[in-house]
Design a protein around this motif. Structure first.
Motif, PDB file in Angstrom:
ATOM      1  N   HIS A  87     -20.995   4.539  17.630  1.00 19.61           N
ATOM      2  CA  HIS A  87     -20.999   3.465  18.633  1.00 19.61           C
ATOM      3  C   HIS A  87     -21.509   3.959  19.990  1.00 19.61           C
ATOM      4  CE1 HIS A  87     -17.127   5.464  18.532  1.00 19.61           C
ATOM      5  NE2 HIS A  87     -16.879   5.041  19.760  1.00 19.61           N
ATOM      6  N   ASP A  88     -21.180   5.201  20.347  1.00 17.19           N
ATOM      7  CA  ASP A  88     -21.674   5.743  21.618  1.00 17.19           C
ATOM      8  C   ASP A  88     -23.188   5.942  21.592  1.00 17.19           C
ATOM      9  OD1 ASP A  88     -19.121   5.857  22.749  1.00 17.19           O
ATOM     10  OD2 ASP A  88     -18.733   7.838  21.883  1.00 17.19           O
ATOM     11  N   VAL A  89     -23.694   6.421  20.464  1.00 19.34           N
ATOM     12  CA  VAL A  89     -25.138   6.636  20.323  1.00 19.34           C
ATOM     13  C   VAL A  89     -25.877   5.303  20.348  1.00 19.34           C
ATOM     14  CG1 VAL A  89     -26.956   7.564  18.817  1.00 19.34           C
ATOM     15  CG2 VAL A  89     -24.794   8.795  19.053  1.00 19.34           C
ATOM     16  N   VAL A  90     -25.319   4.299  19.701  1.00 18.34           N
ATOM     17  CA  VAL A  90     -25.942   2.965  19.688  1.00 18.34           C
ATOM     18  C   VAL A  90     -26.030   2.412  21.106  1.00 18.34           C
ATOM     19  CG1 VAL A  90     -25.654   0.565  18.926  1.00 18.34           C
ATOM     20  CG2 VAL A  90     -25.331   2.439  17.304  1.00 18.34           C
ATOM     21  N   VAL A  91     -24.966   2.549  21.873  1.00 27.41           N
ATOM     22  CA  VAL A  91     -24.982   2.073  23.267  1.00 27.41           C
ATOM     23  C   VAL A  91     -26.077   2.784  24.056  1.00 27.41           C
ATOM     24  CG1 VAL A  91     -23.706   2.092  25.443  1.00 27.41           C
ATOM     25  CG2 VAL A  91     -22.598   1.299  23.368  1.00 27.41           C
ATOM     26  N   LEU A  92     -26.178   4.098  23.893  1.00 23.74           N
ATOM     27  CA  LEU A  92     -27.200   4.849  24.632  1.00 23.74           C
ATOM     28  C   LEU A  92     -28.614   4.468  24.196  1.00 23.74           C
ATOM     29  CD1 LEU A  92     -25.575   8.393  24.784  1.00 23.74           C
ATOM     30  CD2 LEU A  92     -25.963   6.811  26.682  1.00 23.74           C
ATOM     31  N   ARG A  93     -28.815   4.331  22.911  1.00 23.01           N
ATOM     32  CA  ARG A  93     -30.162   4.024  22.409  1.00 23.01           C
ATOM     33  C   ARG A  93     -30.606   2.607  22.720  1.00 23.01           C
ATOM     34  NH1 ARG A  93     -30.377   7.213  16.683  1.00 23.01           N
ATOM     35  NH2 ARG A  93     -30.488   9.280  17.626  1.00 23.01           N
ATOM     36  N   LEU A  94     -29.724   1.667  22.553  1.00 22.24           N
ATOM     37  CA  LEU A  94     -30.124   0.275  22.746  1.00 22.24           C
ATOM     38  C   LEU A  94     -30.001  -0.210  24.177  1.00 22.24           C
ATOM     39  CD1 LEU A  94     -28.686  -1.465  19.564  1.00 22.24           C
ATOM     40  CD2 LEU A  94     -30.964  -0.530  19.946  1.00 22.24           C
ATOM     41  N   PHE A  95     -29.060   0.351  24.914  1.00 21.65           N
ATOM     42  CA  PHE A  95     -28.786  -0.183  26.247  1.00 21.65           C
ATOM     43  C   PHE A  95     -28.925   0.862  27.352  1.00 21.65           C
ATOM     44  CE2 PHE A  95     -25.892  -2.155  23.063  1.00 21.65           C
ATOM     45  CZ  PHE A  95     -26.628  -3.304  22.879  1.00 21.65           C
TER      46      PHE A  95
ATOM     47  N   SER B 162     -16.157   7.292   8.730  1.00 16.94           N
ATOM     48  CA  SER B 162     -16.626   5.982   9.204  1.00 16.94           C
ATOM     49  C   SER B 162     -17.586   6.212  10.369  1.00 16.94           C
ATOM     50  CB  SER B 162     -15.448   5.126   9.659  1.00 16.94           C
ATOM     51  OG  SER B 162     -14.924   5.627  10.870  1.00 16.94           O
ATOM     52  N   ALA B 163     -18.347   5.176  10.690  1.00 18.99           N
ATOM     53  CA  ALA B 163     -19.319   5.285  11.780  1.00 18.99           C
ATOM     54  C   ALA B 163     -18.646   5.622  13.110  1.00 18.99           C
ATOM     55  CB  ALA B 163     -20.118   3.996  11.892  1.00 18.99           C
ATOM     56  N   SER B 164     -17.499   5.014  13.387  1.00 16.45           N
ATOM     57  CA  SER B 164     -16.856   5.283  14.675  1.00 16.45           C
ATOM     58  C   SER B 164     -16.219   6.673  14.720  1.00 16.45           C
ATOM     59  CB  SER B 164     -15.820   4.213  14.999  1.00 16.45           C
ATOM     60  OG  SER B 164     -14.702   4.316  14.142  1.00 16.45           O
ATOM     61  N   GLU B 165     -15.772   7.173  13.563  1.00 17.13           N
ATOM     62  CA  GLU B 165     -15.178   8.517  13.529  1.00 17.13           C
ATOM     63  C   GLU B 165     -16.166   9.575  14.026  1.00 17.13           C
ATOM     64  OE1 GLU B 165     -12.772   9.922  10.011  1.00 17.13           O
ATOM     65  OE2 GLU B 165     -13.429   7.943   9.287  1.00 17.13           O
ATOM     66  N   VAL B 166     -17.446   9.383  13.743  1.00 19.14           N
ATOM     67  CA  VAL B 166     -18.447  10.377  14.147  1.00 19.14           C
ATOM     68  C   VAL B 166     -19.151   9.993  15.450  1.00 19.14           C
ATOM     69  CG1 VAL B 166     -18.802  11.285  11.827  1.00 19.14           C
ATOM     70  CG2 VAL B 166     -20.200   9.371  12.608  1.00 19.14           C
ATOM     71  N   GLY B 167     -18.729   8.887  16.077  1.00 17.13           N
ATOM     72  CA  GLY B 167     -19.250   8.525  17.398  1.00 17.13           C
ATOM     73  C   GLY B 167     -20.526   7.713  17.406  1.00 17.13           C
TER      74      GLY B 167
ATOM     75  N   ALA C 234     -28.331   6.496  13.521  1.00 10.46           N
ATOM     76  CA  ALA C 234     -27.411   7.394  14.227  1.00 10.46           C
ATOM     77  C   ALA C 234     -26.423   8.035  13.257  1.00 10.46           C
ATOM     78  CB  ALA C 234     -26.665   6.631  15.321  1.00 10.46           C
ATOM     79  N   TYR C 235     -25.944   7.271  12.296  1.00 13.06           N
ATOM     80  CA  TYR C 235     -24.963   7.781  11.335  1.00 13.06           C
ATOM     81  C   TYR C 235     -25.507   8.985  10.570  1.00 13.06           C
ATOM     82  CZ  TYR C 235     -21.473   7.757   7.582  1.00 13.06           C
ATOM     83  OH  TYR C 235     -20.479   8.103   6.696  1.00 13.06           O
ATOM     84  N   TYR C 236     -26.723   8.868  10.065  1.00 15.72           N
ATOM     85  CA  TYR C 236     -27.273   9.945   9.244  1.00 15.72           C
ATOM     86  C   TYR C 236     -27.780  11.133  10.053  1.00 15.72           C
ATOM     87  CZ  TYR C 236     -26.401   7.195   5.169  1.00 15.72           C
ATOM     88  OH  TYR C 236     -25.757   6.503   4.178  1.00 15.72           O
ATOM     89  N   GLU C 237     -27.656  11.062  11.372  1.00 15.77           N
ATOM     90  CA  GLU C 237     -27.986  12.206  12.223  1.00 15.77           C
ATOM     91  C   GLU C 237     -26.736  12.989  12.622  1.00 15.77           C
ATOM     92  OE1 GLU C 237     -29.835  10.391  15.577  1.00 15.77           O
ATOM     93  OE2 GLU C 237     -31.738  10.126  14.562  1.00 15.77           O
TER      94      GLU C 237
END
Length: 162
Positions: free
Chosen positions: A25-33, A18-23, A88-91
Motif C-alpha cells: 500500500h505504501d508503494v502504491v501511494v508513492l507510485r500513483l500519487f 498479504s499485500a499489506s504485510e509487505v508494505g 509492487a507485490y512481486y518486487e
C-alpha cells in the motif's frame, strides 16, 4: 483504506504474505500519487467507504462486493491500482523469498544476471512454422539507407531537431 484494498486484491495465506504485510500500500501511494494528496485518493475513498463502519471496518464478504462494484464503476482507476499493487507485490523481498521457497527461480531484477537459457542450437531453434525466414549471422547485410538522406532531412518530431 488502501491497506485494506490491497489485501482484498492479494490477501495472502500461510505460505504467502498479504499485500499489506509487505508494505504494498505504501508503494502504491508513492507510485500513483507521488506521496502527495490527490483527488484520485478522494475519488477512491468515495467509491470504497460507503458502509457505516467505513471500508476497513466492513466484513470481508461485504468488502469483496464493494471492491467488485468499484471495479465495475471505475474500471480505469481500478486497473491502475490493481496493476500497481501486483507489480509492487512481486518486487517485495518477502514475496521473492516465498517464490524461491516454492522452487521457482525468480529474481527481483532479471536484467542484472538474466535467466539461464540454453545455448542456441541450430537444429532445435530453427523455425519450422513456415512463416518468415532464417538468416545465418554471416549472411546478415546492413540495409542501405543512403537514399533517405538522413544527414540533412529534418523533421519536427524526429531526426536532427529532436
Amino acid at each position: 483504506m488502501l491497506k485494506h484494498l490491497v489485501d482484498e486484491l492479494i490477501p495472502g495465506d500461510t505460505r504467502w504474505p498479504s499485500a499489506s504485510e509487505v508494505g504494498v500500500h505504501d508503494v502504491v501511494v508513492l507510485r500513483l500519487f507521488g506521496g502527495r494528496p490527490s483527488p484520485i485518493l478522494e475519488q477512491l475513498s468515495t467509491s470504497l467507504d460507503r458502509s457505516p463502519d467505513g471500508f476497513p471496518g466492513t466484513a470481508s464478504t461485504d468488502r469483496t462486493a464493494i471492491v467488485q462494484r468499484f471495479s465495475e464503476t471505475q474500471p480505469a482507476l481500478f486497473e491502475q491500482i490493481c496493476t500497481a499493487t501486483v507489480l509492487a507485490y512481486y518486487e517485495m523481498p518477502a514475496v521473492i523469498e516465498a517464490i524461491g521457497a516454492s522452487g521457482r527461480p525468480y529474481s527481483a531484477s532479471s536484467h542484472e544476471g538474466g535467466y539461464a537459457m540454453p545455448v542456441f542450437d541450430l537444429e532445435r531453434d530453427t523455425p519450422r512454422h513456415g512463416r518468415g525466414s532464417y538468416l545465418r549471422t554471416e549472411e546478415v547485410m546492413p540495409l542501405d539507407l543512403s537514399s533517405l538522406d538522413l544527414d540533412t532531412v529534418k523533421t519536427t518530431k524526429w531526426g536532427l531537431e529532436r
